[in-house]
Design an enzyme around this catalytic site. Structure first.
Site, PDB file in Angstrom:
ATOM      1  N   HIS A  19      -8.251  48.117  19.877  1.00  0.00           N
ATOM      2  CA  HIS A  19      -7.339  47.264  19.101  1.00  0.00           C
ATOM      3  C   HIS A  19      -7.972  46.918  17.758  1.00  0.00           C
ATOM      4  CE1 HIS A  19      -4.642  46.235  22.588  1.00  0.00           C
ATOM      5  NE2 HIS A  19      -5.662  46.830  23.184  1.00  0.00           N
ATOM      6  N   ASP A 111      -1.897  40.998  16.973  1.00  0.00           N
ATOM      7  CA  ASP A 111      -1.829  42.105  17.922  1.00  0.00           C
ATOM      8  C   ASP A 111      -0.655  41.860  18.870  1.00  0.00           C
ATOM      9  OD1 ASP A 111      -2.417  43.740  20.290  1.00  0.00           O
ATOM     10  OD2 ASP A 111      -4.384  44.024  19.401  1.00  0.00           O
TER      11      ASP A 111
END
Ligand code: UDP
Length: 473
Positions: A19, A111
């Site tokens: 990520h 995110d």
């Protein structure tokens, strides 16, 4: 009258390698376009390059709420997610309230599995954008899971994972049960499963969606997502887009490649000694773990496949064995030979770009898949968890750029797949990969779709900057 305000974006990745990297690429790209960026990681997953690649890019970290010695592994993901939702969220709020940077924050890019960023942005009156680091096909599947549950298709009524799975719009005739995201195999009410479903629902509160993919790769799935989000920005492959940008190259590679582990560059020298397109690169990403039995099957299969191989075997990659056994096995494997090089962590993008590499045995993580596509290297996917089951199905059946070894790991399958991929029987795969890799390159040139979509995103961030309320302190 509008309060003219310079944009200042907070980027909040989920604290894990897969990520952090694409979100760091985005941070770099925004900063190089003149947008001020604060990149917020956790102390444990700190992204602290020796010097920032741009004066507009600042790195900060907060605690994730867990003790230093917590493993933060997939086995204990429930504890990790709970801590993010509670302790880390409180710290994020504190951080934003005490934040004195000028200009004030105008947007949070959270995110897609860090909805704490959306919650806190809403509380503070700042706009939120969601960046899901998965593929569009996987995200679309996640959005459809509640319907599958409602229709009684999930949990599966029996254990036959080979049964065809119907009902995912846009993927009729494509899927077996085993191709759905791994969590569909587990109990729906289990905590991590709920967490990811809830995160997917919360994403829809964001004003826009960013995805690390490109129009010509996932156009049909992207169209479906535009029925959920008014603004979808497909800006991938971000590592390739970032490579087109100049800043950061003088600041040391970790300043911009986003690797959280130390790369063992000795493998590059080893690759230099190998014949063109002869090597199989093997890596299962930053989180997947394997058993000793699987390791032995892979090892024999790779040897029997008859090609030299470069294998990333992280020290924390072996499941449930006594430490001494693992250490001695790894140190034996790590003695390099003409046919084999085993390292703890490799400079993956450079490895895939090396002329000696001809195939990639991967877990089908989304970054690895995009990096393989950008480098034009065909894949064998051995998916472990999360989005990898879906990605590997698309790799083998939609894009036809590799083989899917899902749920098998025996030496003869590994051998056969390596031979199929590396010998001349894979013309269709090579042709598809060459075509898709060219589309990937075309998307990141200045007139390409991802560059244009990034331009649109930046323009909108500037508009938000001009109209947003500052955080009240
Ligand atoms: N990676 C790397 N060196 C390695 C193995 C992986 O730099 O030895 C990087 C790889 O380039 C990719 C990321 O780690 O960007 C892994 O992300 P992915 O989404 O493929 O898998 P995850 O780690 O999230 O399971």
């Amino acid at each position: 009258m509008e309060d003219p305000r310079e944009p200042h974006v907070l980027i909040l990745p989920f604290p894990a390698q897969g990520h952090t990297k694409p979100m760091l690429c985005l941070a770099k790209l925004l900063a190089s376009a003149g947008v001020r960026v604060t990149f917020l990681s956790t102390h444990h997953n700190r992204c602290s390059p020796s010097s920032s690649p741009s004066p507009l890019l600042r790195f900060v970290s907060i605690s994730d709420g867990l003790p230093d010695d917590h493993p933060r592994s997939l086995e204990l993901i429930g504890e990790f997610l709970l801590s993010i939702k509670t302790a880390m969220k409180a710290r994020l709020r504190e951080f934003l309230l005490s934040e004195s940077a000028e200009p004030p924050l105008t947007c949070v890019i959270a995110d897609g599995i860090m909805s704490i960023g959306i919650d806190v942005a809403e509380e503070l009156g700042v706009l939120a954008i969601s960046f899901r680091t998965f593929s569009a096909c996987c995200l679309w599947t996640f959005f459809c899971v509640p319907t599958f549950i409602h229709e009684g298709k999930l949990p599966f009524p029996d254990d036959d994972l080979d049964k065809e799975f119907h009902g995912l719009p846009g993927a009729e005739g494509l899927l077996r049960r085993r191709d759905l995201p791994s969590m569909c195999r587990s109990q729906i009410e289990s905590n991590p499963y709920r967490y990811f479903l809830d995160e997917t629902t919360t994403m829809t509160r964001a004003s826009a969606l960013i995805l690390n993919t490109f129009d010509t790769l996932e156009g049909p799935m992207l169209s479906r997502l535009t029925t959920i989000f008014a603004n979808v920005y497909a800006i991938g492959p971000l590592h390739a887009l970032a490579a087109e940008s100049d800043i950061g190259h003088s600041s040391g590679r970790t300043a911009f490649v986003g690797s959280l582990r130390i790369e063992d560059r000795s493998c590059m020298t080893w690759l230099d000694s190998q014949a063109s397109r002869s090597v199989v690169y093997v890596s299962f990403g930053s989180l997947a773990k394997i058993t000793i039995d699987q390791l032995m099957e892979l090892r024999h299969g790779l040897v029997d496949g008859g090609r030299p191989f470069l294998w990333v075997l992280r020290e924390d990659a072996i499941l449930g064995e006594n430490e001494e056994t693992v250490k001695s096995l790894l140190s034996e494997l790590k003695v390099p030979s003409e046919r084999r090089c085993v390292v703890n962590w490799a400079p993956q993008e450079e490895v895939l770009a090396h002329p000696a590499v001809g195939g990639f045995l991967s877990h089908g993580g989304w970054n690895s898949t995009l990096e393989s596509i950008a480098a034009g290297i065909p894949m064998i996917c051995w998916p472990h968890t999360g989005d990898q089951q879906i990605n590997s199905r698309w790799v083998s059946e939609v894009w036809k750029i590799g083989l899917d070894m899902k749920d098998t790991c025996d030496r003869s399958t590994v051998e056969t797949m390596v031979r199929t991929l590396m010998e001349d029987k894979n013309e269709e795969i090579m042709k598809s990969m060459a075509r898709i890799s060219a589309l990937s390159s075309a998307s990141v040139v200045s007139e390409g779709s991802s560059s244009k979509n990034l331009g649109r995103l930046i323009e909108n961030l500037r508009k938000i900057g001009r109209t947003s309320r500052a955080i009240s302190r």
